[in-house]
Design an enzyme around this catalytic site. Structure first.
Site, mmCIF file in Angstrom:
data_model
loop_
_atom_site.group_PDB
_atom_site.id
_atom_site.type_symbol
_atom_site.label_atom_id
_atom_site.label_comp_id
_atom_site.label_asym_id
_atom_site.label_seq_id
_atom_site.Cartn_x
_atom_site.Cartn_y
_atom_site.Cartn_z
ATOM 1 N N ARG A 38 30.708 21.171 -3.310
ATOM 2 C CA ARG A 38 29.319 20.804 -2.985
ATOM 3 C C ARG A 38 28.520 21.963 -2.387
ATOM 4 O O ARG A 38 27.648 21.739 -1.545
ATOM 5 C CB ARG A 38 29.269 19.620 -2.006
ATOM 6 C CG ARG A 38 29.681 18.292 -2.595
ATOM 7 C CD ARG A 38 28.534 17.659 -3.367
ATOM 8 N NE ARG A 38 29.003 16.463 -4.056
ATOM 9 C CZ ARG A 38 28.795 15.226 -3.633
ATOM 10 N NH1 ARG A 38 28.115 15.015 -2.533
ATOM 11 N NH2 ARG A 38 29.241 14.214 -4.322
ATOM 12 N N ARG A 48 22.499 19.413 -0.129
ATOM 13 C CA ARG A 48 21.429 19.131 0.845
ATOM 14 C C ARG A 48 21.472 19.917 2.137
ATOM 15 O O ARG A 48 20.495 19.931 2.863
ATOM 16 C CB ARG A 48 21.425 17.625 1.164
ATOM 17 C CG ARG A 48 20.871 16.793 0.046
ATOM 18 C CD ARG A 48 21.282 15.354 0.189
ATOM 19 N NE ARG A 48 22.728 15.258 -0.003
ATOM 20 C CZ ARG A 48 23.429 14.140 0.109
ATOM 21 N NH1 ARG A 48 22.824 13.024 0.448
ATOM 22 N NH2 ARG A 48 24.731 14.135 -0.100
ATOM 23 N N ARG A 78 14.829 20.007 -5.128
ATOM 24 C CA ARG A 78 14.912 18.580 -5.449
ATOM 25 C C ARG A 78 13.535 17.922 -5.323
ATOM 26 O O ARG A 78 13.166 17.096 -6.162
ATOM 27 C CB ARG A 78 15.920 17.885 -4.545
ATOM 28 C CG ARG A 78 16.268 16.484 -5.031
ATOM 29 C CD ARG A 78 17.221 15.787 -4.118
ATOM 30 N NE ARG A 78 16.669 15.638 -2.786
ATOM 31 C CZ ARG A 78 17.283 15.026 -1.767
ATOM 32 N NH1 ARG A 78 18.466 14.505 -1.953
ATOM 33 N NH2 ARG A 78 16.717 14.943 -0.598
ATOM 34 N N ASP A 117 26.909 16.054 -11.909
ATOM 35 C CA ASP A 117 27.594 15.010 -11.144
ATOM 36 C C ASP A 117 28.693 14.408 -11.998
ATOM 37 O O ASP A 117 28.613 14.449 -13.227
ATOM 38 C CB ASP A 117 26.615 13.915 -10.715
ATOM 39 C CG ASP A 117 27.188 13.115 -9.549
ATOM 40 O OD1 ASP A 117 27.074 13.575 -8.408
ATOM 41 O OD2 ASP A 117 27.801 12.049 -9.803
ATOM 42 N N TYR A 175 33.705 3.688 -9.819
ATOM 43 C CA TYR A 175 32.238 3.573 -9.810
ATOM 44 C C TYR A 175 31.750 2.601 -10.887
ATOM 45 O O TYR A 175 30.808 1.837 -10.684
ATOM 46 C CB TYR A 175 31.592 4.951 -10.013
ATOM 47 C CG TYR A 175 31.698 5.811 -8.781
ATOM 48 C CD1 TYR A 175 30.822 5.644 -7.712
ATOM 49 C CD2 TYR A 175 32.697 6.771 -8.665
ATOM 50 C CE1 TYR A 175 30.920 6.419 -6.564
ATOM 51 C CE2 TYR A 175 32.806 7.556 -7.526
ATOM 52 C CZ TYR A 175 31.921 7.374 -6.475
ATOM 53 O OH TYR A 175 32.033 8.136 -5.341
HETATM 54 O O1 CP3 Z 1 29.890 21.135 -5.830
HETATM 55 C C1 CP3 Z 1 28.751 21.393 -6.268
HETATM 56 O O2 CP3 Z 1 27.931 22.098 -5.649
HETATM 57 C C2 CP3 Z 1 28.400 20.916 -7.651
HETATM 58 C C3 CP3 Z 1 27.723 19.686 -7.732
HETATM 59 C C4 CP3 Z 1 28.404 18.345 -7.539
HETATM 60 C C5 CP3 Z 1 27.658 17.202 -7.155
HETATM 61 N N1 CP3 Z 1 28.479 16.101 -7.235
HETATM 62 C C6 CP3 Z 1 26.245 17.214 -6.761
HETATM 63 C C7 CP3 Z 1 25.715 16.070 -5.999
HETATM 64 C C8 CP3 Z 1 29.719 17.920 -7.778
HETATM 65 C C9 CP3 Z 1 30.949 18.748 -8.153
HETATM 66 C C10 CP3 Z 1 29.747 16.503 -7.595
HETATM 67 C C11 CP3 Z 1 30.940 15.669 -7.812
HETATM 68 C C12 CP3 Z 1 30.930 14.265 -7.364
HETATM 69 N N2 CP3 Z 1 29.933 13.354 -7.448
HETATM 70 C C13 CP3 Z 1 32.066 13.606 -6.855
HETATM 71 C C14 CP3 Z 1 33.432 14.213 -6.696
HETATM 72 C C15 CP3 Z 1 33.519 15.108 -5.545
HETATM 73 C C16 CP3 Z 1 33.672 14.409 -4.236
HETATM 74 O O3 CP3 Z 1 32.770 14.579 -3.401
HETATM 75 O O4 CP3 Z 1 34.682 13.723 -4.058
HETATM 76 C C17 CP3 Z 1 31.699 12.275 -6.577
HETATM 77 C C18 CP3 Z 1 32.589 11.202 -5.998
HETATM 78 C C19 CP3 Z 1 30.339 12.125 -6.968
HETATM 79 C C20 CP3 Z 1 29.524 10.880 -6.923
HETATM 80 C C21 CP3 Z 1 28.324 11.011 -6.097
HETATM 81 N N3 CP3 Z 1 27.268 11.839 -6.379
HETATM 82 C C22 CP3 Z 1 28.033 10.315 -4.893
HETATM 83 C C23 CP3 Z 1 28.957 9.318 -4.252
HETATM 84 C C24 CP3 Z 1 26.777 10.757 -4.465
HETATM 85 C C25 CP3 Z 1 25.999 10.239 -3.305
HETATM 86 C C26 CP3 Z 1 26.646 10.538 -2.030
HETATM 87 C C27 CP3 Z 1 26.174 11.842 -1.507
HETATM 88 O O5 CP3 Z 1 26.984 12.733 -1.196
HETATM 89 O O6 CP3 Z 1 24.936 11.911 -1.380
HETATM 90 C C28 CP3 Z 1 26.329 11.746 -5.383
HETATM 91 C C29 CP3 Z 1 25.072 12.516 -5.308
HETATM 92 C C30 CP3 Z 1 25.166 13.996 -5.341
HETATM 93 N N4 CP3 Z 1 25.915 14.730 -6.205
HETATM 94 C C31 CP3 Z 1 24.429 14.896 -4.511
HETATM 95 C C32 CP3 Z 1 24.755 16.197 -4.928
HETATM 96 C C33 CP3 Z 1 24.217 17.496 -4.407
HETATM 97 C C34 CP3 Z 1 23.427 14.492 -3.444
HETATM 98 C C35 CP3 Z 1 22.238 13.964 -4.127
HETATM 99 C C36 CP3 Z 1 20.954 14.311 -3.440
HETATM 100 O O7 CP3 Z 1 20.494 15.447 -3.587
HETATM 101 O O8 CP3 Z 1 20.427 13.409 -2.792
#
Ligand code: CP3
Length: 355
Positions: free
Chosen positions: A27, A31, A40, A78, A155
């Site tokens: 990640r 944010r 964003r 994602d 999910y």
């Molecule tokens: O790592 C990186 O920088 C690459 C981008 C990346 C995102 N999601 C961006 C994201 C990666 C590799 C993921 C993978 C992801 N997404 C996983 C597996 C990794 C882990 O954390 O276990 C999972 C379970 C998800 C599903 C997901 N996406 C959730 C549950 C959420 C909301 C919760 C949260 O953290 O806000 C997201 C949204 C998400 N994916 C964001 C980002 C930067 C935040 C969204 C925003 O900008 O509001």
């Protein structure tokens, strides 16, 4: 294609000698960075960032521009692009995480799910990969990724995030054939999706099994690991004259490292609950390790972060085969200066462990 200027991430995954331990953060584009929040806002919402290759490229590059220590870039996207491409209608409710318009509940729902074509149905991801690769211009390698079938299934069946995976686990015990069909469709989809990313320019791939650790030991083997194995055996392992390493990351998988190490991947991601030195004793002769600092350490002062980095490096010990990372994603509340202190500490303190 331009030659790689910094390949220590790929070398460490293959246990080849390196000068310092490579580092990246799960990640890393997110944010906690003000520049990410600005992009964003400009794009409108999170999915618009993912679906527009120029925006996806812009935010992928942000952490690299801020932190010259980063040894890898990760595709900005994602894991939930796959259920969206299967027709579930992904959307994000502000502050509430992911949601789906359609939920998968019955065998009939699962039978009706299409297997997406990566180029037709997820072309925006393939375009993001090639756009980012061009922009990187050999600076560091690009990581592609997908969710594991089990993690994606949670999910799809729950309709979003969940604390206990109640519906998915009820299906697992009451209707295992239905869940197996879903996992099988997901394994096929993930295989062609990751191969598409590799052909578009991803130089390593990681499978995020974020919720594998919620399963019993027996269920983990049957409903998560078996499908990751199937994916690994179907992946393109060499491209552009170089090996394409595969990383398996099961959060909460510390008890099962031996069986994960036998799945055919090149590296195993560790969360912070296991000691990396013991993990190396158990599986380090077979596989490289990635991890594993508790992401909450980044809330502490830079000196405390440095101490923890030093402790993990000492625990792994001398030699290659370690990619430093957090044990899970960096959280939105982290001070970007603290992330910088973490990355600098890894390079500064690790030189002594390499010849
Ligand atoms: O790592 C990186 O920088 C690459 C981008 C990346 C995102 N999601 C961006 C994201 C990666 C590799 C993921 C993978 C992801 N997404 C996983 C597996 C990794 C882990 O954390 O276990 C999972 C379970 C998800 C599903 C997901 N996406 C959730 C549950 C959420 C909301 C919760 C949260 O953290 O806000 C997201 C949204 C998400 N994916 C964001 C980002 C930067 C935040 C969204 C925003 O900008 O509001």
């Amino acid at each position: 294609m331009t030659a790689l200027k910094n390949d220590r991430f790929l070398r460490a995954l293959l246990k080849q000698p390196v000068d310092v331990t490579p580092v990246w953060m799960m990640r890393q584009a997110g944010r906690y960075l003000p520049e990410y929040r600005a992009s964003r806002a400009k794009a409108g919402d999170f999915m618009s960032l993912c679906m527009n290759p120029e925006f996806a490229c812009e935010v992928t590059m942000q952490p690299l521009d801020r932190y010259p220590q980063l040894d890898a870039a990760i595709l900005f996207s994602d894991i939930l692009t796959i259920p969206d491409a299967m027709g579930q209608g992904l959307y994000f409710e502000t502050g509430e995480g992911p949601r789906f318009k359609k939920v998968v509940s019955t065998l009939a729902d699962i039978e009706a799910l299409p297997i997406p074509d990566p180029h037709k149905d997820l072309g925006y991801v393939m375009d993001a990969v090639s756009t980012i690769r061009r922009e990187l211009n050999g600076r560091v390698p690009l990581i592609g990724f997908s969710g594991s079938p089990w993690t994606l299934a949670t999910y799809m069946v729950e309709g979003g995030s969940s604390k206990d995976y109640r519906k998915t686990k009820t299906m697992l015990y009451d209707n295992p054939q239905a869940l197996h069909l879903l996992l099988d469709k997901l394994a096929q989809t993930v295989t062609s999706y990751l191969n598409g990313q590799i052909m578009a320019g991803a130089q390593a791939v990681q499978i995020f099994d974020s919720w594998g650790g919620s399963l019993s030991a027996a269920a983990y083997q049957e409903f998560s690991l078996a499908y990751m194995k199937k994916i690994v055996s179907g992946l393109i392992r060499e491209h552009e004259g170089r090996k394409v390493p595969v990383i398996l990351f099961t959060k909460g998988g510390g008890l099962w490292l031996e069986s994960i190490a036998d799945a055919g991947a090149d590296a195993l991601g560790l969360d912070w609950t296991c000691d990396i030195g013991s993990a190396r004793d158990r599986v380090g002769s077979k596989i490289a390790l990635q991890g594993n600092m508790d992401p909450t350490v980044l809330y502490a002062k830079p000196e405390a972060i440095r101490t923890e980095v030093g402790r993990i490096l000492a625990s792994y010990g001398k030699g290659s085969g370690h990619v430093f990372n957090l044990g899970h994603g960096i959280t939105p509340e982290v001070d970007p200066e603290h992330a910088g202190a973490f990355l600098r500490a890894v390079h500064e303190l690790s030189a002594q462990y390499h010849e």
